[in-house]
Scaffold this active site. Structure first.
Site, PDB file in Angstrom:
ATOM      1  NE  ARG A   1      -5.654   1.265  10.044  1.00 18.47           N
ATOM      2  CZ  ARG A   1      -4.488   1.316  10.696  1.00 18.47           C
ATOM      3  NH1 ARG A   1      -4.363   0.683  11.841  1.00 18.47           N
ATOM      4  NH2 ARG A   1      -3.474   1.987  10.200  1.00 18.47           N
TER       5      ARG A   1
ATOM      6  NE  ARG B   1       8.489  -6.459   6.466  1.00 13.90           N
ATOM      7  CZ  ARG B   1       7.201  -6.141   6.556  1.00 13.90           C
ATOM      8  NH1 ARG B   1       6.618  -5.439   5.592  1.00 13.90           N
ATOM      9  NH2 ARG B   1       6.485  -6.530   7.602  1.00 13.90           N
TER      10      ARG B   1
ATOM     11  NE  ARG C   1       8.461  -4.663  11.803  1.00 15.52           N
ATOM     12  CZ  ARG C   1       7.397  -4.020  11.323  1.00 15.52           C
ATOM     13  NH1 ARG C   1       7.552  -3.101  10.394  1.00 15.52           N
ATOM     14  NH2 ARG C   1       6.190  -4.318  11.750  1.00 15.52           N
TER      15      ARG C   1
ATOM     16  CE  LYS D   1      -2.506   0.410   3.664  1.00 10.18           C
ATOM     17  NZ  LYS D   1      -1.822   1.524   4.365  1.00 10.18           N
TER      18      LYS D   1
ATOM     19  NE  ARG E   1       1.275  -7.842  10.782  1.00 12.00           N
ATOM     20  CZ  ARG E   1       2.441  -8.354  11.118  1.00 12.00           C
ATOM     21  NH1 ARG E   1       2.783  -8.444  12.397  1.00 12.00           N
ATOM     22  NH2 ARG E   1       3.288  -8.786  10.200  1.00 12.00           N
TER      23      ARG E   1
END
Length: 266
Positions: free
Chosen positions: A142, A177, A206, A66, A217
């Site tokens: 959201r 990532r 992370r 996004k 999520r």
């Protein structure tokens, strides 16, 4: 997240409400941008002035790309990018009334209530740059509650762009990532590997870039977003996000251009 409507209501009085659109028989065609399919024309509501700035929301699960697409939309269409996260931080830093209220909740580790955040959003979208150039609301609303609160201030996006990416693809993007702690650069072990062994050796992951966290999520995002899409109905445009960023943006740009052209035709 929400209060403080007066300034915004003055700026948004010319914006048609959903019922007004219905009375005019307005309709926006749903567009699904899928591989191998062409985009259908997107029709603007008849009550929307062809020359008025566009009001767009964009949504996507974490790792849907996004942020990349928002930057391209702002660059090519001149919309003002409004991120609620950035807005919260800016209001707190500026010491505004909304910012002070938000800080109280944040300092306690609590979520900022809808009535506080909606005040920030309404105030920001009534600012001169948003009124003159239009806006791109990033990742908001959201939930159905947020969409309802937003509508009570007169805010209804004309287009609600949804980046549609399969859950397993999102997991692959997230778990690969890596962060360079020295430069802040983001790499991906498959799609954007580090250029040298020296850099690769210092990369970190992370703590929430795990498969379990990603799937959680995604579940939360899906459960919260589906009612929002039902609320916005024909304003929702699904974009196939499981492609190269340039291909995804080509469909987004075509959708926005088609919508703008339909406003003129109407």
């Amino acid at each position: 997240f929400f209060f403080l409507w007066n300034n915004f209501m003055m700026a948004s009085q010319s914006r048609p409400r959903p019922r007004a659109r219905a009375r005019l028989g307005a309709r926006v065609s749903r567009v699904t941008a899928a591989r191998g399919s062409s985009l259908r024309a997107v029709r603007a509501p008849l009550a929307v002035c062809a020359s008025s700035p566009m009001q767009v929301s964009i949504a996507g699960a974490p790792a849907s790309g996004k942020g990349t697409q928002c930057a391209s939309i702002v660059r090519d269409f001149g919309l003002v990018h409004v991120s609620v996260g950035d807005l919260l931080r800016a209001e707190v830093a500026a010491g505004t009334e909304n910012g002070k209220q938000a800080k109280e909740y944040m300092d306690r580790g609590d979520l900022v209530p809808n009535e506080v955040v909606v005040g920030m959003v309404a105030s920001r979208l009534s600012a001169e740059d948003c009124v003159e150039n239009g806006w791109l609301l990033d990742g908001y609303p959201r939930s159905e509650d947020q969409a309802t609160a937003l509508a009570s201030t007169g805010i209804e996006p004309e287009l609600f762009l949804l980046l549609d990416v399969p859950e397993d693809i999102l997991v692959e993007r997230v778990t690969g990532r890596r962060l360079d702690p020295e430069t802040g650069d983001i790499y991906h072990m498959k799609f954007k590997p580090p250029p040298s062994e020296e850099i690769a050796a210092r990369l970190t992951t992370r703590s929430d870039d795990t498969e379990e966290a990603c799937r959680h999520r995604y579940k939360v995002f899906t459960e919260q977003t589906e009612p929002v899409m039902r609320r916005y109905g024909d304003a929702v445009v699904r974009i196939d996000g499981d492609r190269a960023p340039d291909d995804v943006y080509e469909d987004i740009a075509s959708t926005i251009k088609s919508y703008k052209e339909s406003r003129v035709a109407a």
